[in-house]
Each structure stands twice: as structure tokens, then as C-alpha cells.
Scaffold this motif. Structure first.
Motif, PDB file in Angstrom:
ATOM      1  N   LYS A  75      -3.184  34.355  -2.099  1.00 43.61           N
ATOM      2  CA  LYS A  75      -1.826  34.145  -2.594  1.00 43.61           C
ATOM      3  C   LYS A  75      -0.838  34.516  -1.487  1.00 43.61           C
ATOM      4  N   LYS A  76       0.292  33.824  -1.484  1.00 43.83           N
ATOM      5  CA  LYS A  76       1.340  34.140  -0.515  1.00 43.83           C
ATOM      6  C   LYS A  76       2.047  35.429  -0.915  1.00 43.83           C
ATOM      7  N   ILE A  77       2.457  36.202   0.098  1.00 50.60           N
ATOM      8  CA  ILE A  77       3.236  37.414  -0.135  1.00 50.60           C
ATOM      9  C   ILE A  77       4.718  37.047  -0.029  1.00 50.60           C
ATOM     10  N   PRO A  78       5.494  37.334  -1.083  1.00 48.39           N
ATOM     11  CA  PRO A  78       6.923  36.973  -1.047  1.00 48.39           C
ATOM     12  C   PRO A  78       7.626  37.522   0.196  1.00 48.39           C
ATOM     13  N   ASN A  79       8.446  36.670   0.771  1.00 45.54           N
ATOM     14  CA  ASN A  79       9.257  37.038   1.950  1.00 45.54           C
ATOM     15  C   ASN A  79       8.421  37.376   3.178  1.00 45.54           C
ATOM     16  N   GLN A  80       7.141  36.985   3.141  1.00 43.61           N
ATOM     17  CA  GLN A  80       6.278  37.207   4.311  1.00 43.61           C
ATOM     18  C   GLN A  80       5.537  35.892   4.597  1.00 43.61           C
ATOM     19  N   PRO A  81       6.184  34.935   5.229  1.00 42.16           N
ATOM     20  CA  PRO A  81       5.594  33.603   5.412  1.00 42.16           C
ATOM     21  C   PRO A  81       4.332  33.596   6.251  1.00 42.16           C
ATOM     22  N   ASN A  82       4.092  34.627   7.024  1.00 39.74           N
ATOM     23  CA  ASN A  82       2.920  34.651   7.894  1.00 39.74           C
ATOM     24  C   ASN A  82       1.812  35.560   7.374  1.00 39.74           C
ATOM     25  N   LEU A  83       1.934  35.977   6.121  1.00 38.89           N
ATOM     26  CA  LEU A  83       0.915  36.860   5.549  1.00 38.89           C
ATOM     27  C   LEU A  83       0.396  36.282   4.228  1.00 38.89           C
ATOM     28  N   LEU A  84      -0.889  36.473   4.017  1.00 36.72           N
ATOM     29  CA  LEU A  84      -1.539  36.115   2.754  1.00 36.72           C
ATOM     30  C   LEU A  84      -2.309  37.320   2.250  1.00 36.72           C
ATOM     31  N   ILE A  85      -2.382  37.479   0.947  1.00 35.65           N
ATOM     32  CA  ILE A  85      -3.225  38.511   0.362  1.00 35.65           C
ATOM     33  C   ILE A  85      -4.384  37.814  -0.351  1.00 35.65           C
ATOM     34  N   GLY A  86      -5.575  38.340  -0.160  1.00 36.16           N
ATOM     35  CA  GLY A  86      -6.759  37.740  -0.755  1.00 36.16           C
ATOM     36  C   GLY A  86      -7.524  38.735  -1.605  1.00 36.16           C
ATOM     37  N   SER A  87      -8.028  38.291  -2.752  1.00 34.51           N
ATOM     38  CA  SER A  87      -8.854  39.124  -3.623  1.00 34.51           C
ATOM     39  C   SER A  87     -10.317  38.867  -3.294  1.00 34.51           C
ATOM     40  N   ASN A  88     -11.045  39.932  -2.947  1.00 36.11           N
ATOM     41  CA  ASN A  88     -12.448  39.786  -2.576  1.00 36.11           C
ATOM     42  C   ASN A  88     -13.353  40.645  -3.447  1.00 36.11           C
ATOM     43  N   TYR A  89     -14.638  40.653  -3.123  1.00 41.75           N
ATOM     44  CA  TYR A  89     -15.612  41.359  -3.943  1.00 41.75           C
ATOM     45  C   TYR A  89     -15.428  42.873  -3.930  1.00 41.75           C
ATOM     46  N   SER A  90     -14.681  43.402  -2.952  1.00 43.07           N
ATOM     47  CA  SER A  90     -14.539  44.852  -2.850  1.00 43.07           C
ATOM     48  C   SER A  90     -13.088  45.296  -2.834  1.00 43.07           C
ATOM     49  N   GLY A  91     -12.180  44.442  -3.234  1.00 47.11           N
ATOM     50  CA  GLY A  91     -10.782  44.826  -3.284  1.00 47.11           C
ATOM     51  C   GLY A  91      -9.862  43.728  -2.781  1.00 47.11           C
ATOM     52  N   PHE A  92      -8.979  44.084  -1.842  1.00 44.30           N
ATOM     53  CA  PHE A  92      -7.999  43.136  -1.328  1.00 44.30           C
ATOM     54  C   PHE A  92      -7.947  43.197   0.194  1.00 44.30           C
ATOM     55  N   ALA A  93      -7.493  42.071   0.790  1.00 44.30           N
ATOM     56  CA  ALA A  93      -7.368  41.994   2.237  1.00 44.30           C
ATOM     57  C   ALA A  93      -6.106  41.217   2.595  1.00 44.30           C
ATOM     58  N   ILE A  94      -5.647  41.400   3.830  1.00 45.41           N
ATOM     59  CA  ILE A  94      -4.476  40.702   4.347  1.00 45.41           C
ATOM     60  C   ILE A  94      -4.921  39.733   5.452  1.00 45.41           C
ATOM     61  N   PHE A  95      -4.389  38.502   5.402  1.00 42.93           N
ATOM     62  CA  PHE A  95      -4.626  37.507   6.447  1.00 42.93           C
ATOM     63  C   PHE A  95      -3.289  37.202   7.114  1.00 42.93           C
ATOM     64  N   GLN A  96      -3.342  37.022   8.414  1.00 43.88           N
ATOM     65  CA  GLN A  96      -2.123  36.843   9.199  1.00 43.88           C
ATOM     66  C   GLN A  96      -2.143  35.519   9.939  1.00 43.88           C
ATOM     67  N   LYS A  97      -0.980  34.866   9.994  1.00 39.64           N
ATOM     68  CA  LYS A  97      -0.831  33.605  10.713  1.00 39.64           C
ATOM     69  C   LYS A  97      -0.129  33.872  12.043  1.00 39.64           C
ATOM     70  N   ILE A  98      -0.847  33.510  13.094  1.00 36.72           N
ATOM     71  CA  ILE A  98      -0.276  33.632  14.434  1.00 36.72           C
ATOM     72  C   ILE A  98      -0.237  32.232  15.032  1.00 36.72           C
ATOM     73  N   GLY A  99       0.944  31.766  15.266  1.00 31.05           N
ATOM     74  CA  GLY A  99       1.094  30.369  15.672  1.00 31.05           C
ATOM     75  C   GLY A  99       0.790  29.490  14.493  1.00 31.05           C
ATOM     76  N   ASN A 100      -0.253  28.695  14.602  1.00 32.22           N
ATOM     77  CA  ASN A 100      -0.685  27.851  13.492  1.00 32.22           C
ATOM     78  C   ASN A 100      -2.081  28.239  13.007  1.00 32.22           C
ATOM     79  N   GLU A 101      -2.556  29.386  13.492  1.00 30.85           N
ATOM     80  CA  GLU A 101      -3.905  29.825  13.184  1.00 30.85           C
ATOM     81  C   GLU A 101      -3.876  31.043  12.257  1.00 30.85           C
ATOM     82  N   TRP A 102      -4.717  30.968  11.242  1.00 30.57           N
ATOM     83  CA  TRP A 102      -4.844  32.095  10.316  1.00 30.57           C
ATOM     84  C   TRP A 102      -6.059  32.920  10.718  1.00 30.57           C
TER      85      TRP A 102
END
Length: 938
Positions: free
Chosen positions: A401-428
Motif C-alpha cells: 500500500k502507498k504511504i500518504p504523502n510519501q510518493p517514494n515509499l510503500l508499506i508491505g504486509s508480510n509473513y512476519s510483520g511489515f516492511a518498507i520499500f523505497q523508490k529511487i529513480g524509477n526502481e523500487w
């Protein structure tokens, strides 16, 4: 992607009926439908009838297979077999009976009729077409059309009748004559199985082995289309027109194809896709535009009118958790991996293909910023085209899911909790795991920097730190308010997070740190079934799960929302409750994930099933007869005898879509107070009905939840002979006669009773008089008794007085004896003579007085006389009692004291007590019994 009625996305619902289902022969050569919606099939074993609930079979006289049929007017079903043709018509009880028309053929020529291959209703006449001749029946007489060479088949197109002749090609029947169609003799070397109108001047001619032709302006040319190529390969056995927009073409080798009028194949259905046989001998479009196929072995129903089509095992996919369209591909996340299919290419043939590197459990597929992400058991995968291009993290993931007001960050729900994904340039890329929460769940939402997680019965509010490295605070909730116990779901609707329980929707106030109800949203769900969760698609529709099915609040800009529930009943039991997958591409293309594949839903086709179904009472049976009600004119009231008051009804409905979900409800007016519960059982029996007027009513509810108007059958149970109207007249006359006899008898009895009453009164008078005399006598006796008692009382008083006097005498004598003894002690010798003389004289006088006193003996004698009866009874009852004990008993009865008894009996007081003891012993009295009372009772 949707063209008119026939959808080229997925497969419609397909139902197969085997010969074991309809209990007939294998091949089915023709299909038709009557005004009540019942279907008829020309089967190898006879005429088959299907009413939606049960199958029936009817035979022609020679029991040959039926090769053609036509439903005509007046409830007649025209049928043709080998050397036999005629029609079935219901009799007065509704049972179909066969009437032979072939008997009008000369008896010597009947064996030459051969098979009747086609039957047409043409200009108020019935055409029975065989190879050598066509027989024209006008209802009374029969005339013949001789084939110039040999007839193959015949067709009615645009109200014109055509024959194929082996010598002259196509011929039209005009005013009793056959007219050759120019340019069609090229068809002499093949069999024409179908002719269809393409326009007012153009016809499509289908042949068995030469392909498809177009006939226009007297010129016959090949129809160079996709459909023609298919039929040249698989051989055509005719077909049927659909809504004047499409044509279903039957094949020998590969099922049926549905084409548009330009020859483009929209659907191809064969054995691989669910049919039970690839050879289609006949096809028919029913009153609801559904397709029926008569196969070389069996019957197939194809639900073309439904807004739903399906992708299942024939397309290579199984349980679907999510779907999305990206770069003109439809991607489907399944329990076997991520699959895709071209979105612009027809779906009629190709299966879905596996995206390389995704074998396993694919939980989600989503597009974020133009890039495709797959939440997979093996990690968060980035997909491009038909392969995985990058694994962002190897931990199992549910979604991003997208994080509000953070266009380059995503939060993901995984088997052991949560993680953050970051976009640098056009690459996640993977950035970090979030510390503080290790629970795994796919149901979460994010608002500002608050992550809301629904896990089991708990709701977690987790606040992200500014660096997104950890949850700096976590709150846990179990209830939304003091009155709203529990939390059912969390969802984002109109960019707001809602918390739902029992159809009440709440929002969270950070300022007050509490949940408050959104009344407007709660009202929206007020009259809906109790939902488990909800989801808003990209065009604003709100989908919800309840029980084992789904519904949708369709966004309507004018009225707000329209609740649509009924169509989805077909999906009941196949929805993934915890992974609701709704992929709304546009208003006409909605994909729904299911346990056994993917459903395509086109809301624009909903109007095809909105009409009410029809309910029929198929048969009405009682012990002496059975009536096929559906074939009998309505508004007829049946009468049945009382001895046949056990009745049975069977129901039907010409509703052939999703038959497993078709339900009936019934009510027998005059017996049942309320409608029965809905049931799939199409039969009801009633026993021991009383005589009365009844009306059986039946309703049907189709798989979409639409309820029919009730079908009715009125009947009367006649009373038994002993409760008949005439019987009651007889009973009334008998009662009047009995009343008259009783009245006369009562009058006679009254006279007799008066006589006996007079006698009785005389007897009672005499008895009363005698009783008075007796009472007077008794009174006199009582007076006498009272006198005697009074006398006895006086005697007893005298006795007491006598006893007292006697006791005085005894005392006196005792005193005198004492004086005598004292006188003896006086020395008389010293006295002078005169004194001595006087002393002697006094002594003699005292002695004489004592000896002369007989008062005691008199007293004893008197006592015995007075108490003679008592002494007699006592002696009889106790024979061993002594005379002295009798005396003691008498004294005790006289209530004398111990001292008095001692003086009378001349014994001491102790002697009296001893005598009393011996008397008690002889009388066998215990210590508690009173001796005197016992003696008085004797």
C-alpha cells in the motif's frame, strides 16, 4: 470485449444431461419449446419432455426413434419417425396422447414413408418432410409434394420454405409448386444442414463437408470467414439463429461455435470446455435466449443469457485471489502461481499461461505507479510481461500500500510483520523491516502515519516513527464502543478508513482518541444482510461479503447507491471470504475471484433475467387418477371423492439456469395458514383431507432470487356419503321423527308418572303416618325410660343413703362392741349389788342390740339385688371371679372410697388395695386403664 448478448470472455454456465438423467436414447435430433416453457427433444427412444424438474418420455406406435418435431398451436406437438408421423395432444386429463396422421397415407404406401427428417409449420399447414416426399397436413386432409430427385432437408427462412433436392439444388415451395433457386446446383454433391438469413437479400447456407456459403442475387459464393475455416475442418451440422445477431453453428468433430453475422467466432464450446460430446446434431434457442444442444450422446444446456461467464480448469487456472489488467494483459494470482492472458485477444481458445518464476502461492497482484507487483509465498516479486524481473524481498508477502504523502515509499504486509520499500529513480527496492509488530495479516489500512491492522478479534493502531524504522506506539482495541462489542472488518471507502461491526460503521477521532459512528454510512448498510467485510472498487461501487455470497452497492450519481444482490446468488459458496477479489476494469468488465476460477460479470446484461419466472403445478394426483395440470385449461375446479382424499402435487418451472438453486414454496388454502419454507423438492403430498374447497398455490424462486406469481389449482373434496347434503336432510328428518317419538313417549311417561306419583304420594302419606305413630310410640317409650332412669336414680340415691345408713350402723355396732370390750375390763365384783345389777343389765342390753342388728345383711342383700344385672354380666365375662371380688366390684361401681370399702368388708385399707390389684389382674387391665371406668363400661 462484450458484443451484444453473446460474451467472448470466459465460458457461460454449462449443464450436461446424460442419457441416465433423461432415461432415453443417445442421439437427440430436434428441440422445441411450448408456450409454457416445457422443452421437447426428438430422441432415439421417442419424444422427451423436460419441465425443469423432471423428464417424461412418449412413444409413437411403432416405437421408432423420433427424428423431427415441431411445437404447434393448440398444445399440439408434431413428431415424425420411421414410416410414422402425427402429433401428440393432451387429453381431458392432460396426458399427451399420440394421434397418427400417417394413417391418411394409402396403407400400401406407408412402408415407403421412411424417416421424417423435418417438420415445419408453414402458412397454417404442417409440412412433414421425408426423403422421397413431403406430406402437407391441413388438419383434416393430406397432400403430397414429390421430390424431383431426392429431398435432403428443408428450411423455413424469412417465412419462405426451401427444400434441398439432390438433382436441382435449393428449391422454394411457392403456391403448391417447387421453384429452383438459380446457382445452387453446386450443392447437389453435399448435404445442406442449415440456412440462415444474413439480411433481407442474403442467406447463409451451411453444408456438411463443403463449408459455408452466402447466397445473394442468385449467386452462391464461399463465406470466407473464421467460421468457414472452422467448419471446413470440423464439418457442419446446421445450427440456430440467436436474436438475429448471432448464429450458433453445430459441428461433427469439435462442439459448437457462436459467430456474429460477419463470421467472427465469439465463443467456441467443446468437450474440453465442459460439453460431454463434440458432435452436435441439433441446437435450439429457448424463450430466454439460452442455447440447447442435442448431442450424439446426451443434451447440453448453455446459459447464454447470464451476465456471468467463467474461467476454470479448461483455461488452466484454479483458486483466484486477485486479478488486474496491465499492459494489455490480464494477470491472475492463484494458489498455483501467477497466470496471464492477453486482454486484447479473444479468450475462446487459449488457456492462461504461467508467469515464469511464480510457481507457488500468489496472494496478490497489483499495479503501483505503472509497475506490476505480486505478493507471493516466495517474496515480493516485480513482474514485467511474462516473467519476474526482480525479487524485492524473499519473505512471503500479502500486499503493498502507498504511504500518504510519501510518493517514494510503500508499506508491505508480510509473513512476519511489515516492511518498507523505497523508490529511487524509477526502481523500487527493499528498504527495511518495521520493528515492533510481528503479526501477519492481509487486512490492514494506512492513514497518515497510522497503520491499522485487523488480526483475529483485535484491532491494532500502530504509529510509524518519522524514519519509518519502527512502530513507536501500538494500541489494541476489541470493541468500537461500549455498546458495539467486537470488530468485524476494516476498509477504506471514499479515502476514509471505516471500522465495521454488525453493519455499523465507525471512524476514528485522533483528537478525542475514540471511535464514533458514521450515521450516513451505517444507514447505507442498514437494510442489507449482516456483512463480513466490504471493499470499494475503482469506479466507486461498494462490494460486500455476507454469509457465503456477495452483493454490491452500485454507484449511481443520481440516487447514490443501488443495492444489487440477486445475481450473485449463483456464486454462493464459491467466494473466498478472507480474500475478496473484485477487479473492476470498467462498468462492463468486472472480474470476481472464486475458489474454482475466475468469474466475469457484465452488469449491463442484468436485464436479461429480471423478468419473473413462471411456476406450474405439473400434476395433481389422487388414488383414483392423475391429472397433468399443465396441459389442461386453467380455471377448472376438480372434484375428488372423499375416499381419494390423499392428494399429491408435483411442481415445475421452465427455469433452466442454475437448476440446483431453483426453489419452490407452496400453500394449500383451506389447510395451510402460511406459505412453506423454500425448498428444492418439487413435490408435496397431503393426506386425509376433510371435505372442503381447497386451492393449491405454488411459487418458484430462481437462482437470482426473483419470485414468480403463484400457480393455482382449485379442487373440492366431496364429503363421504354419511356427510353428504342429502345425508344431512335424512339426518334432519330422522331427528324430527325421533323428537316426535320421544315427545310422545315423554307424554305417555308423564301420564304414567302422574299415576305413580299419586300412588307414591299415598304411600308416603301412609309411611309418614306410620312414622308419626312409631315416633309417638318411641316417645312414650322414651318417657317411660326416662321415668325408669329417674326411678333408678332415686333408687341409687336411696342405695347410697342406705349404704351410708348401713355404714353408720356398722360404725355404731363397732362402737358398741368397743364399749362391750371395755365393760369387760370393769371389775364388777367390787360393785354393790344394785350397781352390779344395773351394770349387768346395761351390758346385756348393749349385747342384745348388737346381736339383734341385721342391717349389714340387709344392706348386702339389697346391693346384690340392685346390681344384679351388672354382677351377672361381670360373672359371664370373667367366670373365675370370686364372690368377694364381685362384692369389691360392686362397691367400686358405687364409687365408694377405700376407707368405706374397708369398713364394709371389715378389712384394712391395705387389704382393699391388695384386693383391687388382684381384681385388675383378673380383669387383665394394664397400668394405664382405669378400673372403675372399665367396670362402668360393662
Amino acid at each position: 470485449m462484450v458484443n451484444g448478448q453473446v460474451k467472448n470472455i470466459g465460458l457461460p454456465e454449462i449443464n450436461n444431461y446424460k442419457k441416465s438423467d433423461y432415461k432415453g436414447g443417445t442421439q437427440n435430433w430436434g428441440i422445441d419449446q411450448d408456450a409454457n416453457g416445457n422443452l421437447y427433444f426428438a430422441n432415439n427412444s421417442g419424444l422427451l419432455k423436460f419441465d425443469g424438474s423432471s423428464w417424461s418420455e412418449y412413444n409413437i406406435p411403432n416405437n421408432s426413434s423420433i427424428r423431427s418435431l415441431k411445437v404447434g398451436g393448440s398444445n399440439k406437438i408434431y413428431a415424425g419417425g420411421y414410416n410414422e408421423f402425427g402429433y401428440f395432444e393432451p387429453n381431458e386429463k392432460g396426458k399427451l396422447l399420440y394421434h397418427s396422421v400417417s394413417k391418411l397415407v394409402n396403407e400400401n404406401n406407408r412402408h415407403q414413408i421412411d424417416f421424417i427428417w423435418k417438420i415445419h409449420q408453414f402458412k397454417n399447414e404442417i409440412i412433414y418432410q421425408a426423403f422421397e416426399k413431403a406430406y402437407i397436413y391441413n388438419g383434416k386432409t393430406l397432400k403430397l409434394i414429390e421430390a424431383p430427385g431426392k429431398f435432403q432437408f428443408s428450411f423455413v427462412v424469412n417465412d419462405r420454405l426451401y427444400f434441398q433436392d439432390s438433382s436441382f439444388g435449393l428449391m422454394e415451395y411457392v403456391n403448391g409448386k417447387l421453384v429452383v433457386l438459380p446457382g445452387t446446383m453446386v450443392l447437389n454433391n453435399t448435404e445442406v444442414w442449415g440456412i440462415f438469413p444474413l439480411s433481407k437479400t442474403k442467406m447463409l447456407v451451411t453444408t456438411l463437408d463443403k463449408g459455408l456459403f452466402v447466397y445473394e442475387n442468385n449467386i452462391l459464393t464461399q463465406w470466407e470467414t473464421e467460421a468457414n475455416a472452422f467448419m471446413k475442418k470440423n464439418s457442419c451440422l446446421g445450427g440456430v439463429e440467436i436474436q438475429k445477431k448471432f448464429i450458433a453453428l453445430n459441428s461433427v468433430l469439435d462442439g459448437v461455435v457462436i459467430t456474429d453475422l460477419e463470421g467472427n467466432i465469439l465463443q467456441h464450446i467443446n468437450r474440453k470446455k465442459g460439453m460431454q460430446n463434440n458432435t452436435v446434431l441439433s441446437s435450439f434457442i429457448d424463450s430466454k435466449n439460452n442455447l440447447w444442444l442435442g448431442l450424439d450422446n446426451g443434451i447440453t444446456f448453455i446459459n447464454e443469457s447470464s451476465p456471468f461467464t467463467y474461467f476454470g480448469f479448461s483455461y488452466g487456472i484454479s483458486t483466484v485471489y486477485a486479478s488486474v489488467v496491465h499492459n494489455n494483459n490480464l494477470y491472475v494470482a492463484t494458489n498455483q502461481g501467477l497466470f496471464y492472458h492477453s486482454w486484447g485477444k479473444t479468450f475462446k481458445e487459449d488457456s492462461f499461461e504461467l508467469v515464469q518464476g511464480t510457481t507457488g502461492q500468489a496472494w496478490n497482484i497489483q499495479v503501483i505507479d505503472g509497475q506490476l507487483f505480486c505478493g507471493h509465498n516466495r517474496g515480493m516479486l516485480q513482474v514485467s510481461g511474462n516473467k519476474v524481473v526482480k525479487t524485492l524481498d524473499s519473505n512471503g508477502y500479502w500486499s503493498l500500500k502507498k504511504i500518504p504523502n510519501q510518493p517514494n515509499l510503500l508499506i508491505g504486509s508480510n509473513y512476519s510483520g511489515f516492511a518498507i520499500f523505497q523508490k529511487i529513480g524509477n526502481e523500487w527496492s527493499f528498504r527495511n523491516y518495521i520493528e515492533g509488530m510481528t503479526k501477519s495479516a492481509s487486512t490492514y489500512e494506512i492513514e497518515d502515519q497510522n497503520v491499522w491492522l485487523k488480526k483475529d478479534e483485535f484491532l491494532y493502531q500502530m504509529k510509524l516513527s518519522n524514519d519509518f524504522m519502527k512502530f513507536k506506539s501500538i494500541k489494541t482495541y476489541q470493541n468500537l464502543s461500549p455498546t458495539e462489542r467486537g470488530i468485524a472488518s476494516i476498509q477504506k471507502i471514499n479515502n476514509r478508513i471505516y471500522f465495521q461491526n454488525n453493519n455499523h460503521f465507525y471512524r476514528y477521532s485522533a483528537e478525542r482518541d475514540l471511535f464514533f459512528e458514521d450515521k450516513q454510512m451505517s444507514v447505507l448498510f442498514k437494510d442489507l444482510p449482516m456483512i463480513r467485510s466490504s471493499f470499494q472498487d475503482k469506479i466507486g461501487n461498494i462490494w460486500y461479503i455476507y454469509n457465503e455470497s456477495i452483493g454490491v452497492l452500485k454507484k449511481d450519481n443520481e440516487t447514490g447507491y443501488e443495492n444489487i444482490l440477486a445475481p450473485f446468488s449463483n456464486l454462493t459458496g464459491n467466494i473466498l471470504f478472507d480474500y475478496l477479489s473484485i477487479n473492476t476494469i470498467d462498468s462492463r468488465n468486472i472480474f470476481i475471484g472464486m475458489t474454482d476460477g475466475l468469474a466475469h460479470y457484465d452488469p449491463e446484461l442484468l436485464n436479461n433475467f429480471s423478468s419473473k419466472p413462471k411456476a406450474f403445478i405439473r400434476s395433481f394426483s389422487f388414488p383414483s387418477d392423475t391429472l397433468i395440470v399443465g396441459n389442461i385449461p386453467k380455471n377448472k375446479v376438480y372434484e375428488i371423492p372423499y375416499q381419494s382424499n390423499n392428494v399429491k402435487f408435483t411442481f415445475s418451472s421452465p427455469t433452466y439456469e442454475n437448476l440446483a438453486n431453483v426453489e419452490f414454496s407452496y400453500k394449500l388454502e383451506g389447510f395451510d395458514e402460511n406459505w412453506s419454507n423454500w425448498t428444492t423438492v418439487s413435490m408435496k403430498e397431503y393426506t386425509n383431507l376433510r371435505e372442503d374447497d381447497y386451492c393449491m398455490k405454488v411459487r418458484v424462486r430462481n437462482s437470482y432470487g426473483v419470485i414468480s406469481e403463484p400457480a393455482e389449482v382449485a379442487f373440492t373434496v366431496r364429503p363421504p356419503f354419511y356427510r353428504h347434503f342429502l345425508a344431512y336432510i335424512f339426518y334432519l328428518m330422522a331427528i324430527v321423527g325421533i323428537v316426535y317419538l320421544i315427545r310422545q313417549r315423554i307424554k305417555m311417561k308423564i301420564r304414567k308418572n302422574k299415576y305413580y306419583e299419586t300412588i307414591e304420594q299415598r304411600r308416603l302419606y301412609l309411611e309418614k303416618e306410620a312414622k308419626i305413630r312409631q315416633e309417638q310410640f318411641e316417645l312414650e317409650k322414651e318417657i317411660e325410660r326416662l321415668k325408669n332412669d329417674k326411678l333408678k336414680i332415686k333408687i341409687l340415691a336411696k342405695d347410697k343413703e342406705l349404704v351410708n345408713n348401713s355404714l353408720q350402723v356398722v360404725k355404731k355396732n363397732k362402737i358398741l362392741n368397743g364399749i362391750i370390750h371395755k365393760l369387760k375390763d370393769i371389775d364388777v365384783e367390787n360393785m354393790d349389788d344394785s350397781v352390779k345389777f344395773q351394770f349387768g343389765k346395761l351390758n346385756k342390753s348393749i349385747v342384745k342390740e348388737v346381736n339383734a342388728d341385721k342391717s349389714w345383711k340387709d344392706l348386702e342383700k339389697h346391693i346384690k339385688n340392685v346390681h344384679f344385672d351388672f354382677l351377672k354380666r361381670l360373672k359371664e365375662k370373667y367366670p373365675t371371679i370370686s364372690p368377694r371380688e364381685l362384692d369389691l366390684s360392686t362397691y367400686l361401681l358405687m364409687n365408694m372410697s377405700t376407707k368405706e370399702i374397708a369398713e364394709i368388708m371389715n378389712i384394712s385399707s391395705g387389704g382393699v388395695e391388695l384386693a383391687r390389684y388382684r381384681l385388675r389382674k383378673k380383669l387383665e387391665l394394664n397400668k394405664k386403664e382405669n378400673l372403675i371406668g372399665f367396670l362402668m363400661s360393662i
